[in-house]
Design a protein around this motif. Structure first.
Motif, PDB file in Angstrom:
ATOM      1  N   GLY A   1       0.793  -1.219   0.000  1.00  0.00           N
ATOM      2  CA  GLY A   1       0.000   0.000   0.000  1.00  0.00           C
ATOM      3  C   GLY A   1       0.825   1.269   0.000  1.00  0.00           C
ATOM      4  O   GLY A   1       0.300   2.349   0.140  1.00  0.00           O
ATOM      5  N   ALA A   2       2.158   1.146  -0.130  1.00  0.00           N
ATOM      6  CA  ALA A   2       3.040   2.304  -0.058  1.00  0.00           C
ATOM      7  C   ALA A   2       2.789   3.237  -1.242  1.00  0.00           C
ATOM      8  O   ALA A   2       2.601   2.805  -2.361  1.00  0.00           O
ATOM      9  CB  ALA A   2       4.492   1.847  -0.047  1.00  0.00           C
ATOM     10  N   GLU A   3       2.809   4.549  -0.963  1.00  0.00           N
ATOM     11  CA  GLU A   3       2.601   5.557  -1.995  1.00  0.00           C
ATOM     12  C   GLU A   3       3.733   6.571  -1.907  1.00  0.00           C
ATOM     13  O   GLU A   3       4.351   6.749  -0.874  1.00  0.00           O
ATOM     14  CB  GLU A   3       1.253   6.270  -1.797  1.00  0.00           C
ATOM     15  CG  GLU A   3       0.041   5.360  -1.897  1.00  0.00           C
ATOM     16  CD  GLU A   3      -0.449   5.180  -3.318  1.00  0.00           C
ATOM     17  OE1 GLU A   3      -0.085   6.027  -4.153  1.00  0.00           O
ATOM     18  OE2 GLU A   3      -1.164   4.210  -3.585  1.00  0.00           O
ATOM     19  N   GLY A   4       4.008   7.263  -3.047  1.00  0.00           N
ATOM     20  CA  GLY A   4       4.971   8.350  -3.039  1.00  0.00           C
ATOM     21  C   GLY A   4       6.391   7.884  -3.225  1.00  0.00           C
ATOM     22  O   GLY A   4       6.685   6.695  -3.224  1.00  0.00           O
ATOM     23  N   PRO A   5       7.301   8.863  -3.385  1.00  0.00           N
ATOM     24  CA  PRO A   5       8.713   8.530  -3.637  1.00  0.00           C
ATOM     25  C   PRO A   5       9.430   8.064  -2.369  1.00  0.00           C
ATOM     26  O   PRO A   5       9.024   8.373  -1.248  1.00  0.00           O
ATOM     27  CB  PRO A   5       9.288   9.851  -4.143  1.00  0.00           C
ATOM     28  CG  PRO A   5       8.437  10.905  -3.487  1.00  0.00           C
ATOM     29  CD  PRO A   5       7.058  10.317  -3.395  1.00  0.00           C
TER      30      PRO A   5
ATOM     31  N   SER B   1      11.210   3.819   5.729  1.00  0.00           N
ATOM     32  CA  SER B   1      10.037   4.454   5.126  1.00  0.00           C
ATOM     33  C   SER B   1       9.189   3.433   4.384  1.00  0.00           C
ATOM     34  O   SER B   1       9.707   2.612   3.629  1.00  0.00           O
ATOM     35  CB  SER B   1      10.494   5.553   4.154  1.00  0.00           C
ATOM     36  OG  SER B   1       9.406   6.002   3.368  1.00  0.00           O
ATOM     37  N   SER B   2       7.888   3.498   4.587  1.00  0.00           N
ATOM     38  CA  SER B   2       6.984   2.575   3.875  1.00  0.00           C
ATOM     39  C   SER B   2       6.903   2.910   2.394  1.00  0.00           C
ATOM     40  O   SER B   2       6.375   2.119   1.604  1.00  0.00           O
ATOM     41  CB  SER B   2       5.581   2.629   4.503  1.00  0.00           C
ATOM     42  OG  SER B   2       5.044   3.941   4.383  1.00  0.00           O
ATOM     43  N   ALA B   3       7.447   4.072   1.989  1.00  0.00           N
ATOM     44  CA  ALA B   3       7.468   4.429   0.571  1.00  0.00           C
ATOM     45  C   ALA B   3       8.599   3.724  -0.164  1.00  0.00           C
ATOM     46  O   ALA B   3       8.631   3.698  -1.393  1.00  0.00           O
ATOM     47  CB  ALA B   3       7.612   5.933   0.414  1.00  0.00           C
TER      48      ALA B   3
ATOM     49  N   ASP C   1      13.267   2.546  -5.008  1.00  0.00           N
ATOM     50  CA  ASP C   1      12.086   3.384  -5.240  1.00  0.00           C
ATOM     51  C   ASP C   1      11.339   2.749  -6.399  1.00  0.00           C
ATOM     52  O   ASP C   1      11.803   2.754  -7.539  1.00  0.00           O
ATOM     53  CB  ASP C   1      12.524   4.810  -5.581  1.00  0.00           C
ATOM     54  CG  ASP C   1      11.341   5.769  -5.695  1.00  0.00           C
ATOM     55  OD1 ASP C   1      10.205   5.277  -5.835  1.00  0.00           O
ATOM     56  OD2 ASP C   1      11.549   6.993  -5.642  1.00  0.00           O
ATOM     57  N   ASP C   2      10.182   2.166  -6.108  1.00  0.00           N
ATOM     58  CA  ASP C   2       9.414   1.441  -7.122  1.00  0.00           C
ATOM     59  C   ASP C   2       8.325   2.292  -7.763  1.00  0.00           C
ATOM     60  O   ASP C   2       7.425   1.776  -8.434  1.00  0.00           O
ATOM     61  CB  ASP C   2       8.786   0.177  -6.520  1.00  0.00           C
ATOM     62  CG  ASP C   2       9.824  -0.905  -6.254  1.00  0.00           C
ATOM     63  OD1 ASP C   2      11.022  -0.601  -6.381  1.00  0.00           O
ATOM     64  OD2 ASP C   2       9.448  -2.030  -5.907  1.00  0.00           O
ATOM     65  N   ALA C   3       8.402   3.612  -7.564  1.00  0.00           N
ATOM     66  CA  ALA C   3       7.374   4.482  -8.135  1.00  0.00           C
ATOM     67  C   ALA C   3       7.468   4.515  -9.655  1.00  0.00           C
ATOM     68  O   ALA C   3       6.465   4.720 -10.344  1.00  0.00           O
ATOM     69  CB  ALA C   3       7.515   5.896  -7.565  1.00  0.00           C
TER      70      ALA C   3
ATOM     71  N   VAL D   1      14.292   1.861  -9.016  1.00  0.00           N
ATOM     72  CA  VAL D   1      15.540   2.629  -8.923  1.00  0.00           C
ATOM     73  C   VAL D   1      16.213   2.261  -7.602  1.00  0.00           C
ATOM     74  O   VAL D   1      15.619   2.400  -6.530  1.00  0.00           O
ATOM     75  CB  VAL D   1      15.269   4.146  -8.974  1.00  0.00           C
ATOM     76  CG1 VAL D   1      16.580   4.928  -8.823  1.00  0.00           C
ATOM     77  CG2 VAL D   1      14.563   4.521 -10.274  1.00  0.00           C
ATOM     78  N   VAL D   2      17.450   1.764  -7.682  1.00  0.00           N
ATOM     79  CA  VAL D   2      18.176   1.366  -6.477  1.00  0.00           C
ATOM     80  C   VAL D   2      18.690   2.619  -5.772  1.00  0.00           C
ATOM     81  O   VAL D   2      19.478   3.391  -6.327  1.00  0.00           O
ATOM     82  CB  VAL D   2      19.343   0.415  -6.814  1.00  0.00           C
ATOM     83  CG1 VAL D   2      20.124   0.066  -5.554  1.00  0.00           C
ATOM     84  CG2 VAL D   2      18.838  -0.847  -7.488  1.00  0.00           C
ATOM     85  N   MET D   3      18.258   2.810  -4.526  1.00  0.00           N
ATOM     86  CA  MET D   3      18.650   3.985  -3.741  1.00  0.00           C
ATOM     87  C   MET D   3      19.796   3.674  -2.775  1.00  0.00           C
ATOM     88  O   MET D   3      20.585   4.555  -2.439  1.00  0.00           O
ATOM     89  CB  MET D   3      17.438   4.505  -2.955  1.00  0.00           C
ATOM     90  CG  MET D   3      16.188   4.708  -3.793  1.00  0.00           C
ATOM     91  SD  MET D   3      16.370   6.043  -4.998  1.00  0.00           S
ATOM     92  CE  MET D   3      16.308   7.472  -3.910  1.00  0.00           C
ATOM     93  N   ALA D   4      19.862   2.417  -2.320  1.00  0.00           N
ATOM     94  CA  ALA D   4      20.925   2.024  -1.387  1.00  0.00           C
ATOM     95  C   ALA D   4      21.077   0.505  -1.426  1.00  0.00           C
ATOM     96  O   ALA D   4      20.129  -0.213  -1.746  1.00  0.00           O
ATOM     97  CB  ALA D   4      20.597   2.485   0.037  1.00  0.00           C
ATOM     98  N   ILE D   5      22.277   0.025  -1.115  1.00  0.00           N
ATOM     99  CA  ILE D   5      22.543  -1.412  -1.072  1.00  0.00           C
ATOM    100  C   ILE D   5      23.216  -1.758   0.249  1.00  0.00           C
ATOM    101  O   ILE D   5      24.250  -1.178   0.598  1.00  0.00           O
ATOM    102  CB  ILE D   5      23.445  -1.869  -2.241  1.00  0.00           C
ATOM    103  CG1 ILE D   5      22.784  -1.568  -3.591  1.00  0.00           C
ATOM    104  CG2 ILE D   5      23.757  -3.365  -2.124  1.00  0.00           C
ATOM    105  CD1 ILE D   5      23.661  -1.906  -4.788  1.00  0.00           C
TER     106      ILE D   5
END
Length: 407
Positions: free
Chosen positions: A20-24, A71-73, A104-106, A111-115
């Motif tokens: 249910g996550a929304e947003g960046p 973050s749930s986003a 970030d799956d928006a 898009v990979v933000m961190a590993i």
């Protein structure tokens, strides 16, 4: 266990919140990395630390891992962009690595933000060096996996027979593992560095490199099968050349013409190509013909050797196909070596098939059928199932838990 149920409940809640996550994804950090069994991470977990190490005992063969984002986003995926959010991992002996991607799956493409990376080390079987008196013990199967319910399991006293002094006439002679111990009633008293495969009533001599090089002169050795067969090819190349300059996890056809001072050719074709859609995969017949054509010219004698086999895809139909193709290609007199089935896929791992005990036992029966059929066709057989089933916990890296040798 209660811990496992709690972990499962947390996973369900997390799945719902992520769905249910929304947003960046503005805060691409992990809140925690949950594992079962609990791992002691070094350094202790912190959202700002991206690299960790953990050690597990020999008896820990799987780890369930579930990272939770701050973050749930943000989403988490294990090992790859579209990987699972949580998973059971097989833990091979030695070093292995788990990558946790915060994405970030928006966008259409994540898009990979961190590993975050967890380096794991699984200890070898506890071993007690032998000093002074000891007894020789043997085992056919582990009591934790009764592949043959009618046979004994675990360590038994071993009595060597005089007939063991003769060389074995085939690679499928029944046998057992032997190991020096202080007592056959306690496997913690054994020197597992000295464990050795002992065929019943004979032995397999280790061929000296000069003799092996002479034996391989003017020969062409063709391998068709999966990564376990590829590993056997690389082992042979290393033994012949004394080093391995060129190797890799190839999933296509390879031809090596510079082996043994240019006197030996080795070729390989990966089968089955499981990553392709079923209707796009080459058939076994097609893969075999391609391998033969890439390796030509071929002599219709034992100077041409075909090694066929893998973990668990091989069946008696494949052996009939080998015979039909070789007859049609006027190669019916070449030497065919069948590598039988092997242990693998016996752990509850997410994303791949997992065999029940009953299915493993059925696999043993299928292995006997393959050996019988191969002998009927006049082929040589290496019985890798009997060799690997007693040491099923001693697998190396890989999700299949099917690799037991490292070059």
């Amino acid at each position: 266990t209660d811990e496992t149920e709690e972990l499962t409940n947390q996973e369900s809640a997390l799945s719902s919140s992520q769905d249910g996550a929304e947003g960046p994804c503005l805060d691409p950090h992990l809140r925690q990395i949950y594992t079962d069994p609990p791992l002691t991470l070094t350094p202790p977990f912190s959202p700002w630390v991206k690299e960790y190490h953990a050690e597990v005992t020999f008896d820990t063969v799987t780890v369930r891992i579930r990272p939770e984002p701050v973050s749930s986003a943000c989403r988490v995926h294990l090992d790859e962009h579209r990987g699972p959010r949580m998973a059971n991992y097989p833990v091979g002996l030695g070093n292995s690595r788990i990558s946790i991607l915060v994405t970030d799956d928006a966008e259409p493409e994540p898009v990979v933000m961190a590993i975050y990376t967890v380096h794991m080390y699984r200890e070898s079987r506890p071993s007690l060096p032998m000093f002074g008196d000891h007894v020789t013990c043997s085992f056919v199967q582990d009591c934790g996996l009764l592949v043959q319910p009618g046979r004994s399991c675990g360590l038994q006293p071993f009595i060597k027979s005089q007939s063991s002094l003769q060389t074995c006439s085939s690679g499928h002679v029944p046998g057992r593992w032997v190991v020096p111990c202080l007592s056959c009633s306690d496997n913690r008293t054994c020197d597992w560095r000295e464990v050795d495969w002992q065929p019943d009533g004979c032995y397999h001599p280790l061929v000296a490199r000069p003799l092996l090089q002479d034996c391989m002169t003017n020969r062409k050795v063709l391998f068709i099968g999966d990564s376990t067969n590829r590993g056997m090819m690389y082992f042979l190349m290393e033994r012949v050349n004394s080093s391995l300059e060129d190797w890799g996890k190839a999933h296509d056809t390879l031809v090596y013409r510079n082996l043994n001072g240019g006197r030996t050719l080795v070729s390989y074709s990966y089968y089955p190509q499981f990553w392709l859609e079923k209707n796009q995969r080459p058939t076994f017949r097609q893969a075999l013909l391609q391998l033969l054509n890439r390796s030509r010219p071929l002599v219709n004698s034992n100077l041409t050797v075909l090694v066929v086999g893998g973990v668990q895809w091989l069946n008696t139909d494949h052996l009939r196909t080998v015979r039909e193709v070789l007859n049609r290609e006027s190669l019916s007199d070449i030497l065919v070596v069948v590598k039988s089935l092997g242990m693998g896929f016996h752990l509850p791992v997410d994303g791949i098939r997992s065999l029940s005990l009953k299915e493993v036992q059925e696999l043993y029966r299928e292995n006997r059928n393959i050996i019988t059929t191969a002998k009927h066709h006049g082929y040589e057989v290496i019985d890798t199932f009997s060799i690997t089933m007693g040491r099923y916990k001693e697998f190396l890296q890989g999700r299949c838990a099917c690799h037991f040798h490292e070059v």
